[in-house]
Design a protein around this motif. Structure first.
Motif, PDB file in Angstrom:
ATOM      1  N   ASP A   3      43.240  67.023  21.863  1.00  0.00           N
ATOM      2  CA  ASP A   3      43.835  65.845  21.246  1.00  0.00           C
ATOM      3  C   ASP A   3      42.810  64.736  21.075  1.00  0.00           C
ATOM      4  OD1 ASP A   3      46.238  67.139  21.192  1.00  0.00           O
ATOM      5  OD2 ASP A   3      46.987  66.278  23.061  1.00  0.00           O
ATOM      6  N   THR A   4      41.896  64.619  22.049  1.00  0.00           N
ATOM      7  CA  THR A   4      40.847  63.597  21.963  1.00  0.00           C
ATOM      8  C   THR A   4      39.910  63.881  20.790  1.00  0.00           C
ATOM      9  OG1 THR A   4      40.933  63.342  24.363  1.00  0.00           O
ATOM     10  CG2 THR A   4      39.011  62.427  23.221  1.00  0.00           C
ATOM     11  N   LYS A   5      39.537  65.153  20.594  1.00  0.00           N
ATOM     12  CA  LYS A   5      38.660  65.519  19.481  1.00  0.00           C
ATOM     13  C   LYS A   5      39.334  65.258  18.140  1.00  0.00           C
ATOM     14  CE  LYS A   5      35.907  69.062  21.812  1.00  0.00           C
ATOM     15  NZ  LYS A   5      35.512  70.505  21.826  1.00  0.00           N
ATOM     16  N   LEU A   6      40.635  65.597  18.068  1.00  0.00           N
ATOM     17  CA  LEU A   6      41.359  65.346  16.824  1.00  0.00           C
ATOM     18  C   LEU A   6      41.445  63.858  16.530  1.00  0.00           C
ATOM     19  CD1 LEU A   6      44.289  67.941  17.127  1.00  0.00           C
ATOM     20  CD2 LEU A   6      42.340  68.014  15.570  1.00  0.00           C
ATOM     21  N   ARG A   8      39.287  61.586  17.481  1.00  0.00           N
ATOM     22  CA  ARG A   8      37.958  61.124  17.051  1.00  0.00           C
ATOM     23  C   ARG A   8      37.694  61.512  15.598  1.00  0.00           C
ATOM     24  NH1 ARG A   8      34.201  62.819  22.306  1.00  0.00           N
ATOM     25  NH2 ARG A   8      35.024  61.213  23.747  1.00  0.00           N
ATOM     26  N   ARG A   9      38.064  62.743  15.240  1.00  0.00           N
ATOM     27  CA  ARG A   9      37.877  63.167  13.851  1.00  0.00           C
ATOM     28  C   ARG A   9      38.703  62.321  12.899  1.00  0.00           C
ATOM     29  NH1 ARG A   9      38.183  69.814  14.304  1.00  0.00           N
ATOM     30  NH2 ARG A   9      36.244  70.084  15.514  1.00  0.00           N
ATOM     31  N   SER A  10      39.931  62.037  13.316  1.00  0.00           N
ATOM     32  CA  SER A  10      40.789  61.202  12.480  1.00  0.00           C
ATOM     33  C   SER A  10      40.217  59.802  12.323  1.00  0.00           C
ATOM     34  CB  SER A  10      42.189  61.139  13.084  1.00  0.00           C
ATOM     35  OG  SER A  10      43.033  60.312  12.323  1.00  0.00           O
ATOM     36  N   THR A  11      39.662  59.257  13.429  1.00  0.00           N
ATOM     37  CA  THR A  11      39.063  57.917  13.371  1.00  0.00           C
ATOM     38  C   THR A  11      37.849  57.901  12.470  1.00  0.00           C
ATOM     39  OG1 THR A  11      39.837  57.465  15.627  1.00  0.00           O
ATOM     40  CG2 THR A  11      38.092  56.055  14.743  1.00  0.00           C
ATOM     41  N   ARG A  12      36.983  58.944  12.596  1.00  0.00           N
ATOM     42  CA  ARG A  12      35.794  59.021  11.749  1.00  0.00           C
ATOM     43  C   ARG A  12      36.183  59.164  10.281  1.00  0.00           C
ATOM     44  NH1 ARG A  12      33.502  62.256  16.052  1.00  0.00           N
ATOM     45  NH2 ARG A  12      34.132  64.156  14.956  1.00  0.00           N
ATOM     46  N   LYS A  13      37.227  59.958  10.035  1.00  0.00           N
ATOM     47  CA  LYS A  13      37.672  60.151   8.666  1.00  0.00           C
ATOM     48  C   LYS A  13      38.196  58.846   8.067  1.00  0.00           C
ATOM     49  CE  LYS A  13      40.652  63.099   5.835  1.00  0.00           C
ATOM     50  NZ  LYS A  13      41.649  64.210   5.839  1.00  0.00           N
ATOM     51  N   LYS A  14      38.977  58.092   8.846  1.00  0.00           N
ATOM     52  CA  LYS A  14      39.497  56.811   8.370  1.00  0.00           C
ATOM     53  C   LYS A  14      38.365  55.822   8.126  1.00  0.00           C
ATOM     54  CE  LYS A  14      44.049  57.174  10.550  1.00  0.00           C
ATOM     55  NZ  LYS A  14      44.983  56.610  11.569  1.00  0.00           N
ATOM     56  N   THR A  15      37.380  55.814   9.061  1.00  0.00           N
ATOM     57  CA  THR A  15      36.241  54.911   8.905  1.00  0.00           C
ATOM     58  C   THR A  15      35.446  55.240   7.652  1.00  0.00           C
ATOM     59  OG1 THR A  15      36.075  54.686  11.308  1.00  0.00           O
ATOM     60  CG2 THR A  15      34.169  54.010  10.006  1.00  0.00           C
TER      61      THR A  15
END
Length: 284
Positions: A3-6, A8-15
């Motif tokens: 869940d933490t990796k997902l 982080r990926r979601s945050t990077r994608k939004k950024t």
């Protein structure tokens, strides 16, 4: 942990999405600013266009610049000449590009690939290199100061042939082989089978050719010496005289003559994107 990796990926994608949107917005503003400046300048009094310390917007809206632009030069004749030259030139460029692309993509003849490379090599030649020999040849034939001299010389470019050929190279040969079995010759194969599949790249060639004919200045300046044959770039030059340039009406004329190219790109945006994506970056 997953869940933490997902997250982080979601945050990077939004950024990344936010940063991309901001960068694209800035680029859009930079590209659109000249058009905005053109419009506001067309509504300024001529005396305020280059006055020191003047604001982006004039002290008043000079709407009279637009009727003045229509009456200061033979505007209707200039527009008619540009329409005739641009439409005829784009149609001729599409036809020549289609025939050239089919020859280099499908016909088999000696030194075909070498000739194609030589043909593509003409793209590196600037227009300034070609205008003198072209003018001398047309002048000897008595074809200067005519629609022929404005349309024909630059309709035989390599860009359109390259674009359409790249698209042709992606099409399977089975279509043509089946047509040949049914008795079709090269002309019927090209016009009845391949042409419907080539609408997108042909449209791209036509739009690019239209815009090029509509806005080119150097060649008409050299080959035309009659005011009645002037195209838009030469017509805009008429606003400059011994007493200076009438910038307000001139920018109003520029704004009005930009509309056709703008509308073409806006209404044909999807087809242009498809044509460039499918035709320019493929091949085998």
């Amino acid at each position: 942990m997953p869940d933490t990796k997902l997250a982080r990926r979601s945050t990077r994608k939004k950024t990344f999405t936010i940063v991309s949107s901001v960068c694209l917005t800035i680029l859009a503003i930079l590209f659109l600013f000249p058009f905005f400046w053109m419009l506001v300048t067309s509504l300024k009094p001529t005396s305020e266009v280059f006055s020191a310390g003047s604001s982006l917007v004039g002290s008043r809206l000079e709407w009279s610049n637009y009727p003045s632009a229509l009456s200061s030069i033979p505007f209707a004749r200039v527009i008619l000449n540009s329409i005739i030259v641009s439409v005829s030139g784009s149609l001729l460029a599409m036809l020549v590009s289609l025939l050239s692309a089919y020859a280099f993509a499908r016909l088999r003849f000696k030194f075909r690939d070498h000739l194609f490379l030589l043909f593509i090599g003409t793209l590196v030649l600037p227009q300034e290199v070609l205008v003198i020999p072209l003018f001398l040849g047309l002048n000897k034939l008595g074809l200067t100061n005519s629609y022929f001299s404005l349309i024909v010389p630059f309709a035989f470019g390599a860009f359109g042939a390259f674009l359409i050929r790249q698209f042709l190279m992606q099409l399977p040969l089975e279509f043509e082989e089946a047509a040949r079995i049914d008795g079709c010759n090269d002309w019927r194969i090209m016009t009845q089978i391949l042409l419907p599949l080539l609408k997108a790249p042909i449209l791209v060639v036509g739009v690019f050719a239209f815009i090029d004919y509509w806005s080119t200045f150097l060649w008409p300046l050299i080959v035309i010496n009659d005011q009645s044959m002037a195209t838009i770039p030469l017509g805009l030059q008429m606003f400059s005289g011994e007493r200076g340039t009438d910038w307000g009406p001139m920018m109003a004329a520029v704004a009005m003559t930009t509309i056709p190219s703008f509308l073409i790109v806006v209404f044909l945006q999807k087809q242009l994107e498809k044509g460039v994506a499918l035709g320019a970056f493929g091949g085998r």
